[in-house]
Design an enzyme around this catalytic site. Structure first.
Site, PDB file in Angstrom:
ATOM      1  CE  LYS A 113      -4.252  -1.731   2.114  1.00 16.49           C
ATOM      2  NZ  LYS A 113      -5.229  -1.554   3.186  1.00 16.49           N
ATOM      3  CE  LYS A 200      -7.648  -9.499  -2.199  1.00 15.35           C
ATOM      4  NZ  LYS A 200      -7.436  -9.275  -0.784  1.00 15.35           N
ATOM      5  CE  LYS A 203     -14.116  -3.450   0.277  1.00 16.16           C
ATOM      6  NZ  LYS A 203     -13.647  -3.190   1.639  1.00 16.16           N
TER       7      LYS A 203
HETATM    8  P1  AMP Z   1     -11.003  -5.767   2.111  1.00 14.51           P
HETATM    9  O1  AMP Z   1     -11.818  -5.657   0.860  1.00 14.51           O
HETATM   10  O2  AMP Z   1      -9.526  -5.795   1.816  1.00 14.51           O
HETATM   11  O3  AMP Z   1     -11.399  -4.790   3.177  1.00 14.51           O
HETATM   12  O4  AMP Z   1     -11.289  -7.209   2.724  1.00 14.51           O
HETATM   13  C1  AMP Z   1     -12.379  -7.542   3.530  1.00 14.51           C
HETATM   14  C2  AMP Z   1     -12.481  -9.037   3.691  1.00 14.51           C
HETATM   15  O5  AMP Z   1     -12.818  -9.649   2.438  1.00 14.51           O
HETATM   16  C3  AMP Z   1     -11.198  -9.724   4.174  1.00 14.51           C
HETATM   17  O6  AMP Z   1     -11.500 -10.800   5.044  1.00 14.51           O
HETATM   18  C4  AMP Z   1     -10.571 -10.216   2.900  1.00 14.51           C
HETATM   19  O7  AMP Z   1      -9.710 -11.320   3.098  1.00 14.51           O
HETATM   20  C5  AMP Z   1     -11.809 -10.598   2.077  1.00 14.51           C
HETATM   21  N1  AMP Z   1     -11.544 -10.427   0.642  1.00 14.51           N
HETATM   22  C6  AMP Z   1     -11.242  -9.273  -0.001  1.00 14.51           C
HETATM   23  N2  AMP Z   1     -11.058  -9.480  -1.312  1.00 14.51           N
HETATM   24  C7  AMP Z   1     -11.235 -10.810  -1.512  1.00 14.51           C
HETATM   25  C8  AMP Z   1     -11.176 -11.661  -2.663  1.00 14.51           C
HETATM   26  N3  AMP Z   1     -10.895 -11.198  -3.872  1.00 14.51           N
HETATM   27  N4  AMP Z   1     -11.414 -12.977  -2.489  1.00 14.51           N
HETATM   28  C9  AMP Z   1     -11.709 -13.471  -1.280  1.00 14.51           C
HETATM   29  N5  AMP Z   1     -11.785 -12.728  -0.152  1.00 14.51           N
HETATM   30  C10 AMP Z   1     -11.551 -11.421  -0.263  1.00 14.51           C
END
Ligand code: AMP
Ligand code: TRP
Length: 339
Positions: A113, A200, A203
């Site tokens: 990041k 991956k 967002k």
């Molecule tokens: P974040 O979007 O980084 O705030 O992630 C929130 C939650 O969603 C965390 O537990 C991540 O591990 C999960 N997560 C985010 N992106 C993915 C993805 N592409 N596949 C699976 N889990 C995800």
């Protein structure tokens, strides 16, 4: 026997996508039946990179509404907003003062990041994992359901609890903090981008077509799946290293239709991309429809959501207050004077 406790959270940065649902929230929905469950919207984490104040407000509310819309049941779990419990910031400070700086500098997510932020890296971004440790340790969580990418942060929370608090400050072998374990569920642990099966779904990807938002309408879903990257092979299959897109989209299909991987692999082994994409589109739209319906109801009349958050906040306040008190005492702080 008392239930084991889990705690997890998602940042309210932008709208949630099917990776967040299939990789995180949908697992919580299953786990809440078996565990004493706490889930929060981690808004303090969302300001570790530059943010828009108005958007933070609406994203925080919408993330909480999506938890409920996805099936988090206030009778089974406590749902709250991280910043509504000041103990998170307070414990974070206490933990900051016992955590070595060089532990923080090796965090992979920080390095990734920070690279994106150029000259504008905040101290908060470096401290992000300590705040996450505070989130977890405040609730004496036994297990923390997260995606693969969060494993290193979990290790840090364990090391802080064990090596920096318990082994230094506990008396008569009575641990002050519970040492949590990660709970990484294989299925859905990593949903990949629609534009590149090796990346991956995220967002923060500037390309909107790389992800399906939980609130995307049927038209948008159809367009995105139509544009999704394919390969020249006929038939869909799992686990062929040369076909990451096939593996990813077939995996999503299996999850949104609640069918086993074996079953969908058989169903789709003899159809081409042209036939598979409409199948997947219908399945995704159908699976998101009840979530969107419930979400719209909650946003239209926020009284139910307010009631849910009030109850969740109350539960969270009680539990975290006890832990914070234990740490304050162990670290030698004078008792607060009641006025
Ligand atoms: P974040 O979007 O980084 O705030 O992630 C929130 C939650 O969603 C965390 O537990 C991540 O591990 C999960 N997560 C985010 N992106 C993915 C993805 N592409 N596949 C699976 N889990 C995800
Ligand atoms: N860092 C987590 C993520 O990006 C979000 C998070 C913050 C979290 N605090 C937490 C997850 C506590 C689990 C427990 O996914």
């Amino acid at each position: 026997m008392t239930k084991k406790r889990i705690l997890s959270g998602v940042q309210p940065t932008g709208s949630l996508h099917i990776g967040n649902w299939l990789g995180a929230i949908r697992n919580w929905v299953e786990l809440q039946k078996e565990y004493d469950t706490y889930v929060c919207v981690v808004d303090l984490h969302a300001i570790t990179v530059p943010h828009n104040a108005e958007k933070l407000k609406s994203d925080t509310l919408s993330t909480a509404a999506l938890y409920v819309a996805c099936g988090m049941d206030p009778r089974e779990c406590s749902i709250f907003i991280q910043s509504h419990i000041p103990a998170h910031s307070e414990l974070c400070w206490l933990l900051n003062c016992v955590t070595p700086l060089n532990w923080m500098e090796r965090m992979i997510q920080f390095k990734e990041k920070a690279l994106k932020q150029g000259d504008n890296v905040s101290l908060g971004l470096l401290d992000y994992p300590v705040l996450m440790a505070a989130d977890i340790l405040l609730y004496d969580a036994d297990l923390v359901p997260v995606g693969e990418d969060q494993k290193q942060h979990l290790e840090l929370a364990r090391d802080i609890a064990q090596q920096r608090i318990n082994s230094r400050f506990s008396k008569n072998n009575n641990p002050i903090l519970k040492v949590p374990k990660p709970l990484i569920l294989k299925e859905g642990a990593k949903i990949m981008s629609l534009c590149d099966g090796k990346n991956k779904m995220s967002k923060s990807d500037p390309n909107e077509n790389s992800r399906i938002g939980l609130l995307d309408d049927p038209d948008a879903i159809q367009k995105k799946i139509k544009k999704a990257k394919t390969d020249p092979h006929f038939g869909l299959e799992f686990s062929n290293p040369e076909r990451p897109e096939s593996d990813n989209l077939l995996g999503i299909y299996s999850m949104v239709t609640n069918q086993s991987r074996e079953k969908v692999a058989e169903e789709c082994s003899e159809i081409g991309w042209g036939k598979f994409k409409p199948l997947l589109t219908d399945a995704v739209i159908t699976s998101l429809q009840p979530i969107q319906q419930k979400y719209n109801d909650l946003i239209k009349d926020p009284s139910e959501l307010n009631r849910i958050l009030k109850e969740g906040t109350n539960n969270a306040k009680t539990l975290s207050g006890h832990t914070l008190q234990r740490v304050r005492e162990a670290l030698g702080f004078l008792e607060t004077i009641n006025i």
